[in-house]
Design a protein around this motif. Structure first.
Motif, PDB file in Angstrom:
ATOM      1  N   ILE A   1     -47.827  15.977 -39.221  1.00  0.00           N
ATOM      2  CA  ILE A   1     -47.463  16.613 -41.238  1.00  0.00           C
ATOM      3  C   ILE A   1     -48.231  18.071 -41.563  1.00  0.00           C
ATOM      4  N   GLY A   2     -47.184  18.401 -41.801  1.00  0.00           N
ATOM      5  CA  GLY A   2     -47.724  19.391 -42.631  1.00  0.00           C
ATOM      6  C   GLY A   2     -48.937  20.179 -41.623  1.00  0.00           C
ATOM      7  N   GLY A   3     -48.976  20.264 -40.496  1.00  0.00           N
ATOM      8  CA  GLY A   3     -49.635  21.061 -39.061  1.00  0.00           C
ATOM      9  C   GLY A   3     -50.808  19.563 -38.305  1.00  0.00           C
ATOM     10  N   HIS A   4     -50.662  18.647 -39.384  1.00  0.00           N
ATOM     11  CA  HIS A   4     -52.177  17.859 -39.159  1.00  0.00           C
ATOM     12  C   HIS A   4     -51.957  16.352 -38.750  1.00  0.00           C
ATOM     13  N   ALA A   5     -52.548  15.869 -37.812  1.00  0.00           N
ATOM     14  CA  ALA A   5     -52.099  14.663 -37.348  1.00  0.00           C
ATOM     15  C   ALA A   5     -52.695  13.934 -38.408  1.00  0.00           C
ATOM     16  N   VAL A   6     -51.659  12.533 -38.502  1.00  0.00           N
ATOM     17  CA  VAL A   6     -51.692  11.334 -39.917  1.00  0.00           C
ATOM     18  C   VAL A   6     -51.420   9.964 -39.752  1.00  0.00           C
ATOM     19  N   LEU A   7     -51.922   9.513 -39.481  1.00  0.00           N
ATOM     20  CA  LEU A   7     -51.659   8.062 -39.053  1.00  0.00           C
ATOM     21  C   LEU A   7     -51.051   7.655 -39.642  1.00  0.00           C
ATOM     22  N   ALA A   8     -49.621   7.358 -39.653  1.00  0.00           N
ATOM     23  CA  ALA A   8     -48.669   6.656 -40.148  1.00  0.00           C
ATOM     24  C   ALA A   8     -48.473   5.000 -39.433  1.00  0.00           C
ATOM     25  N   ASP A   9     -47.688   4.205 -40.322  1.00  0.00           N
ATOM     26  CA  ASP A   9     -47.514   3.310 -40.639  1.00  0.00           C
ATOM     27  C   ASP A   9     -45.700   2.792 -40.533  1.00  0.00           C
ATOM     28  N   ILE A  10     -45.063   2.466 -39.192  1.00  0.00           N
ATOM     29  CA  ILE A  10     -43.623   2.279 -38.890  1.00  0.00           C
ATOM     30  C   ILE A  10     -43.086   1.097 -39.901  1.00  0.00           C
ATOM     31  N   ASP A  11     -42.326   1.793 -40.632  1.00  0.00           N
ATOM     32  CA  ASP A  11     -41.607   0.639 -41.396  1.00  0.00           C
ATOM     33  C   ASP A  11     -40.082   0.375 -40.896  1.00  0.00           C
ATOM     34  N   CYS A  12     -39.083   1.177 -40.594  1.00  0.00           N
ATOM     35  CA  CYS A  12     -38.304   1.027 -39.577  1.00  0.00           C
ATOM     36  C   CYS A  12     -38.251   2.483 -37.938  1.00  0.00           C
ATOM     37  N   ILE A  13     -37.099   1.722 -37.469  1.00  0.00           N
ATOM     38  CA  ILE A  13     -36.262   2.237 -36.346  1.00  0.00           C
ATOM     39  C   ILE A  13     -34.764   2.609 -36.619  1.00  0.00           C
TER      40      ILE A  13
ATOM     41  N   GLY B   1     -32.361   4.338 -34.087  1.00  0.00           N
ATOM     42  CA  GLY B   1     -31.468   5.461 -32.496  1.00  0.00           C
ATOM     43  C   GLY B   1     -33.429   5.895 -32.671  1.00  0.00           C
ATOM     44  N   ASP B   2     -33.245   7.782 -32.523  1.00  0.00           N
ATOM     45  CA  ASP B   2     -34.463   8.881 -33.114  1.00  0.00           C
ATOM     46  C   ASP B   2     -35.160   9.192 -33.873  1.00  0.00           C
ATOM     47  N   GLU B   3     -34.609   8.166 -35.062  1.00  0.00           N
ATOM     48  CA  GLU B   3     -35.293   8.332 -36.389  1.00  0.00           C
ATOM     49  C   GLU B   3     -36.035   7.185 -36.895  1.00  0.00           C
ATOM     50  N   MET B   4     -37.450   7.250 -37.923  1.00  0.00           N
ATOM     51  CA  MET B   4     -38.380   6.227 -38.062  1.00  0.00           C
ATOM     52  C   MET B   4     -38.464   6.514 -40.228  1.00  0.00           C
ATOM     53  N   ASP B   5     -38.745   5.386 -40.426  1.00  0.00           N
ATOM     54  CA  ASP B   5     -38.870   5.493 -41.572  1.00  0.00           C
ATOM     55  C   ASP B   5     -40.913   5.290 -41.198  1.00  0.00           C
ATOM     56  N   VAL B   6     -41.321   5.840 -41.940  1.00  0.00           N
ATOM     57  CA  VAL B   6     -42.533   6.087 -41.518  1.00  0.00           C
ATOM     58  C   VAL B   6     -43.305   5.953 -43.077  1.00  0.00           C
TER      59      VAL B   6
ATOM     60  N   CYS C   1     -42.152   8.927 -45.462  1.00  0.00           N
ATOM     61  CA  CYS C   1     -40.226   9.928 -44.893  1.00  0.00           C
ATOM     62  C   CYS C   1     -39.782   9.037 -43.985  1.00  0.00           C
ATOM     63  N   THR C   2     -38.461  10.230 -43.404  1.00  0.00           N
ATOM     64  CA  THR C   2     -38.119   9.991 -42.245  1.00  0.00           C
ATOM     65  C   THR C   2     -38.219  10.636 -41.021  1.00  0.00           C
ATOM     66  N   LEU C   3     -38.970  10.395 -39.595  1.00  0.00           N
ATOM     67  CA  LEU C   3     -39.092  11.144 -38.859  1.00  0.00           C
ATOM     68  C   LEU C   3     -38.426  11.515 -37.790  1.00  0.00           C
TER      69      LEU C   3
ATOM     70  N   GLN D   1     -38.100  10.652 -33.750  1.00  0.00           N
ATOM     71  CA  GLN D   1     -39.543   9.971 -32.825  1.00  0.00           C
ATOM     72  C   GLN D   1     -39.906  11.171 -32.327  1.00  0.00           C
ATOM     73  N   SER D   2     -39.744  12.410 -32.255  1.00  0.00           N
ATOM     74  CA  SER D   2     -40.260  13.662 -31.262  1.00  0.00           C
ATOM     75  C   SER D   2     -42.137  14.314 -31.869  1.00  0.00           C
ATOM     76  N   LYS D   3     -41.839  13.709 -33.236  1.00  0.00           N
ATOM     77  CA  LYS D   3     -43.125  14.088 -34.413  1.00  0.00           C
ATOM     78  C   LYS D   3     -44.016  13.335 -34.173  1.00  0.00           C
ATOM     79  N   VAL D   4     -43.859  12.074 -33.379  1.00  0.00           N
ATOM     80  CA  VAL D   4     -45.516  10.979 -32.691  1.00  0.00           C
ATOM     81  C   VAL D   4     -45.668  11.827 -32.048  1.00  0.00           C
ATOM     82  N   LEU D   5     -47.066  11.672 -32.178  1.00  0.00           N
ATOM     83  CA  LEU D   5     -48.274  12.689 -31.026  1.00  0.00           C
ATOM     84  C   LEU D   5     -48.366  11.239 -30.383  1.00  0.00           C
ATOM     85  N   LEU D   6     -48.685   9.965 -31.035  1.00  0.00           N
ATOM     86  CA  LEU D   6     -49.273   8.805 -30.244  1.00  0.00           C
ATOM     87  C   LEU D   6     -49.259   8.148 -30.548  1.00  0.00           C
ATOM     88  N   ALA D   7     -48.646   6.443 -29.550  1.00  0.00           N
ATOM     89  CA  ALA D   7     -48.492   4.970 -31.011  1.00  0.00           C
ATOM     90  C   ALA D   7     -49.821   4.429 -30.349  1.00  0.00           C
ATOM     91  N   ILE D   8     -50.905   3.951 -32.012  1.00  0.00           N
ATOM     92  CA  ILE D   8     -52.159   3.216 -31.216  1.00  0.00           C
ATOM     93  C   ILE D   8     -51.971   1.723 -30.708  1.00  0.00           C
TER      94      ILE D   8
END
Length: 145
Positions: free
Chosen positions: A40-52, A54-59, A71-73, A75-82
């Motif tokens: 997000i904004g060029g930075h790696a940010v930890l986010a909690d997934i609230d809703c999925i 299809g390919d979109e998720m609210d975090v 925000c809604t992102l 899934q291609s914006k995910v760098l890694l799932a913890i």
């Protein structure tokens, strides 16, 4: 991971990297209630997934100013799932995999003459280190300054 470690000791960075990537993919699963590292904004940010949906998720995530945002992102914006550890010996599995991947990428970059390709390997090594630090920050919030 163990096979990758053996190959890395034998200086076979390419083969080791494949094993680390495979091991990392088994630890990274996107699910509701899970935590992901997103860009997000060029930075790696930890986010909690609230809703999925299809390919979109609210975090939900916190900005550098400690302001909670939603925000809604895609899934291609995910760098890694913890990886949620269930056993103590798994406490830093993703961090170790990512750092070993960075070592492999640096070793491979040293062997290249093509500067464009070398830069991609170096950038990937930096990303792996960044993700490792983000995982560590998640698992050890008391150590975050």
């Amino acid at each position: 991971k163990d096979q990758g470690d053996t190959l890395l000791r034998l200086k076979d960075a390419s083969a080791a990297l494949e094993h680390y990537e495979m091991a990392l993919s088994t630890t990274s699963t996107i699910s509701i209630g899970g935590t992901v590292i997103v860009k997000i904004g060029g930075h790696a940010v930890l986010a909690d997934i609230d809703c999925i949906d299809g390919d979109e998720m609210d975090v939900t995530y916190f900005t550098t100013e400690k302001e909670e945002k939603e925000c809604t992102l895609h899934q291609s914006k995910v760098l890694l799932a913890i990886f949620e550890q269930t056993q103590k010996d798994q406490s830093d599995m993703q961090e170790r995999l990512l750092l070993n991947m960075a070592r492999c990428l640096l070793m491979l970059a040293e062997q290249l003459d093509n500067h464009e390709k070398k830069d991609r390997y170096l950038n990937s090594a930096v990303l792996a280190c960044t993700l490792s630090l983000s995982c560590s920050s998640y698992h050890n919030p008391e150590q975050e300054q």
